[in-house]
Structures are given as structure tokens and as C-alpha cells.
Design a protein around this motif. Sequence first.
Motif, PDB file in Angstrom:
ATOM      1  N   LEU A 136       0.843  -1.204   0.000  1.00 35.91           N
ATOM      2  CA  LEU A 136       0.000   0.000   0.000  1.00 35.91           C
ATOM      3  C   LEU A 136       0.879   1.255   0.000  1.00 35.91           C
ATOM      4  N   GLY A 137       2.002   1.172   0.701  1.00 35.87           N
ATOM      5  CA  GLY A 137       2.946   2.289   0.682  1.00 35.87           C
ATOM      6  C   GLY A 137       3.468   2.569  -0.717  1.00 35.87           C
ATOM      7  N   ALA A 138       3.723   1.513  -1.479  1.00 31.88           N
ATOM      8  CA  ALA A 138       4.172   1.693  -2.866  1.00 31.88           C
ATOM      9  C   ALA A 138       3.087   2.385  -3.689  1.00 31.88           C
ATOM     10  N   LEU A 139       1.834   2.018  -3.456  1.00 32.29           N
ATOM     11  CA  LEU A 139       0.729   2.654  -4.178  1.00 32.29           C
ATOM     12  C   LEU A 139       0.624   4.139  -3.828  1.00 32.29           C
ATOM     13  N   VAL A 140       0.833   4.463  -2.557  1.00 29.06           N
ATOM     14  CA  VAL A 140       0.786   5.869  -2.136  1.00 29.06           C
ATOM     15  C   VAL A 140       1.853   6.669  -2.876  1.00 29.06           C
ATOM     16  N   MET A 141       3.029   6.094  -3.035  1.00 30.95           N
ATOM     17  CA  MET A 141       4.101   6.800  -3.740  1.00 30.95           C
ATOM     18  C   MET A 141       3.801   6.943  -5.223  1.00 30.95           C
ATOM     19  N   GLN A 142       3.238   5.926  -5.822  1.00 30.13           N
ATOM     20  CA  GLN A 142       2.966   5.953  -7.260  1.00 30.13           C
ATOM     21  C   GLN A 142       1.753   6.802  -7.608  1.00 30.13           C
ATOM     22  N   TRP A 284      14.278  16.574  -3.677  1.00 32.33           N
ATOM     23  CA  TRP A 284      13.743  16.366  -2.344  1.00 32.33           C
ATOM     24  C   TRP A 284      12.392  15.686  -2.473  1.00 32.33           C
ATOM     25  N   PRO A 285      12.172  14.567  -1.773  1.00 27.04           N
ATOM     26  CA  PRO A 285      10.926  13.811  -1.940  1.00 27.04           C
ATOM     27  C   PRO A 285       9.690  14.619  -1.552  1.00 27.04           C
ATOM     28  N   GLY A 286       8.581  14.376  -2.272  1.00 24.12           N
ATOM     29  CA  GLY A 286       7.314  14.981  -1.924  1.00 24.12           C
ATOM     30  C   GLY A 286       6.653  14.251  -0.765  1.00 24.12           C
ATOM     31  N   ALA A 287       5.524  14.791  -0.312  1.00 21.09           N
ATOM     32  CA  ALA A 287       4.835  14.210   0.847  1.00 21.09           C
ATOM     33  C   ALA A 287       4.417  12.773   0.590  1.00 21.09           C
ATOM     34  N   VAL A 289       5.882  10.529  -1.199  1.00 21.33           N
ATOM     35  CA  VAL A 289       7.047   9.642  -1.092  1.00 21.33           C
ATOM     36  C   VAL A 289       7.384   9.381   0.374  1.00 21.33           C
ATOM     37  N   TRP A 290       7.322  10.436   1.200  1.00 21.43           N
ATOM     38  CA  TRP A 290       7.619  10.247   2.621  1.00 21.43           C
ATOM     39  C   TRP A 290       6.616   9.304   3.274  1.00 21.43           C
ATOM     40  N   VAL A 291       5.327   9.489   2.977  1.00 21.57           N
ATOM     41  CA  VAL A 291       4.302   8.612   3.557  1.00 21.57           C
ATOM     42  C   VAL A 291       4.506   7.173   3.078  1.00 21.57           C
ATOM     43  N   GLY A 292       4.749   7.005   1.782  1.00 17.16           N
ATOM     44  CA  GLY A 292       4.988   5.675   1.246  1.00 17.16           C
ATOM     45  C   GLY A 292       6.200   5.017   1.867  1.00 17.16           C
ATOM     46  N   CYS A 293       7.263   5.788   2.031  1.00 17.57           N
ATOM     47  CA  CYS A 293       8.477   5.260   2.667  1.00 17.57           C
ATOM     48  C   CYS A 293       8.173   4.781   4.080  1.00 17.57           C
ATOM     49  N   ALA A 294       7.410   5.574   4.829  1.00 14.44           N
ATOM     50  CA  ALA A 294       7.089   5.208   6.207  1.00 14.44           C
ATOM     51  C   ALA A 294       6.325   3.890   6.258  1.00 14.44           C
TER      52      ALA A 294
END
Length: 324
Positions: A136-142, A284-287, A289-294
Motif C-alpha cells: 500500500l505504501g508503494a501505491l501511495v508513492m505511485q 527532495w521527496p514529496g509528501a 514519497v515520505w508517507v509511502g516510505c514510512a
Amino acid sequence: MNTLSDRPGLGILFICLGVAAISVNDMLIKLLSGGYPLHEIVAARACMGLVITLALVKVEGGWHLLRTETPVLHMLRGLLVVLANMTFYAAFAVLSLAQVTALFFVAPLFITLLSIPFLGEKVGPMRLGAVVVGFLGALVMQQPWKDDLEVSRVVLLLPVIAAFFYAMLQVLTRRLGLTTRASALAVYLQATFLVVAFGFWLVAGDGRYADSVESEALRFLLRPWVMPSGRDALVLLALGTLSGFVGYALSAAYRLAAAATIAPFEYVGLPLAILWGWLIFGEWPGANVWVGCALIVGAGLFVFLRERKKDSPAPGRRRLWGRR
């Protein structure tokens, strides 16, 4: 009794060193991606890497270590390496270093899933739930649901596809590690890179197909070979040195410890990718990307903690691959 899975500390050390070297490798390849084709970079890197890994074979015991009773499996492993690298590095021409790396870090989740059918490792419902959270984190980033994506959805999928091939590679490494030294595994990888890179050169080395494609990711694969400048030649030399070390370190890590124990430590590369992207490329990563990373890192750490709990010593318990 010496086993392949009773030295987790050394395996973790190897994976951390290998991933740190990978992060530098990725940064250097992105630096070169605007002027050189990927297959030229791979060929130059593999030439140097092959020299280093052959030297390691000699140190570990001699040329007889290169003999194998499973040539088909080694060929399959080499093919997986090529597929993982091509799909991963092609994304560099379009996406930021942090985004590509972050999306690629679903690989440990794939490894956890693949370790069930291929390694016979036990993965309970809580760890499977963590894997779902990671994806799901990957989906948030994509953010594939957006209509105004800056790049195509296919390009966004490239690091995830690379992660799947990489996970297959490492699970297979675990199987081959029963009978093959890390140095020999690394030699086979470098040789595969050379064969494929020169195959690309024979087919597309003059750039005949580069002008017929619009995608920058495909252009990176199909540009004509060019003679490197003095500074770029040093970068290619550094890439070869790193490649030789990475091939050995990762092969050693997955020989020395269980896949589900080693895999989460690959997340060391994520903060390093963000650091290089910021320092070198001004990214610098967007929001999202940070949420997906977490989500991905949190899922990976949960999987790791559950694995450590599962591997607590118990009377009469035997580990997988108990004999060398």
C-alpha cells in the motif's frame, strides 16, 4: 556444526556494506545517464567487477570453485540480475533517485513472500499483513489514480518490477549458496552482465533505434556508445570496483543468514538515496514519497521483528538448511 544460516551478524554486516555500495553505484549511474547508454555503463562496470571477483575466487580457494553442478540455475540467476538491473536503471532517466529507490524497496516484501514456496520458511498472518501494508505504501508513492501524472504509469512500475526480479534473484541465491561460494556467484553475475551488454552493443550499439523512441527510459537503453571523457572514465572505474564488491557482499549475506532476516536491512539504502538525491541532484521527496516510505519501512521492520521472535532459540529446534 557450521551452517549457512547460523551467522546472522556477519550476514547483516555484509548486507549493510553491500547496500551502502549500491547507493553510491546508483548515484554514479544517474550522473552518467544523460550521456551514455546503460549497456555501455554496464559493460565497463562488469569488466572491472569481473577482475575483482576472479581475484576473490582465487583468495577463497582457487579456480575449482567456479565448477558447478547447477549451470541452469546459475543461468537463470544471471537472467534475473539482468532483468532487475535493466528495469531499475531505466527508471533513473525519468524519476528521482529517492523515488526509484523507495519504490524498489518493496523487494524485501517480495522476498518474504517468495521465501514461503521456494525456501520453505514459515510466514504467519501478521507478517503477511505487514507485507500488504508495505505494498500500500508503494501505491501511495505511485498515486496511479491521478490523471495528471508527470510520467507514465509504466515507468512508475519499473522499480517495482525490478524489485520482483531482485527478490527472485536473492531467493535463488539462497538455494545456490548451499554449494557455491559467494565469490563464484559474483563471477557468474559479472560474466552475465558482460554477455548481455555486448549483446546490446551488437544490436543497438550504434544508436540506430534511439531516435525512434520518445521515452527517456528507453533512450537510456538504446543510445550509441561513446568514448568516455577523462573524468567519466574514472567514474566508470569506480563503478566497476563497487560492482565487484556488491556482487560478493550480497551473495555472502544471503548465504550466511535466512532471507527474511537479511532482507529488512536493505532499507539502509533508502536514507542514503535521499541523501545523494538532495546533495548531488537537488531532489527532495514529496509528501507522498515520505508517507509511502514510512509504510514500506514500517512493514519491513515489523516483518524483521517477527522473524527475530520466531527465530528465538528453542529446545530441539532445527534451522532451515541445517547442513552445508
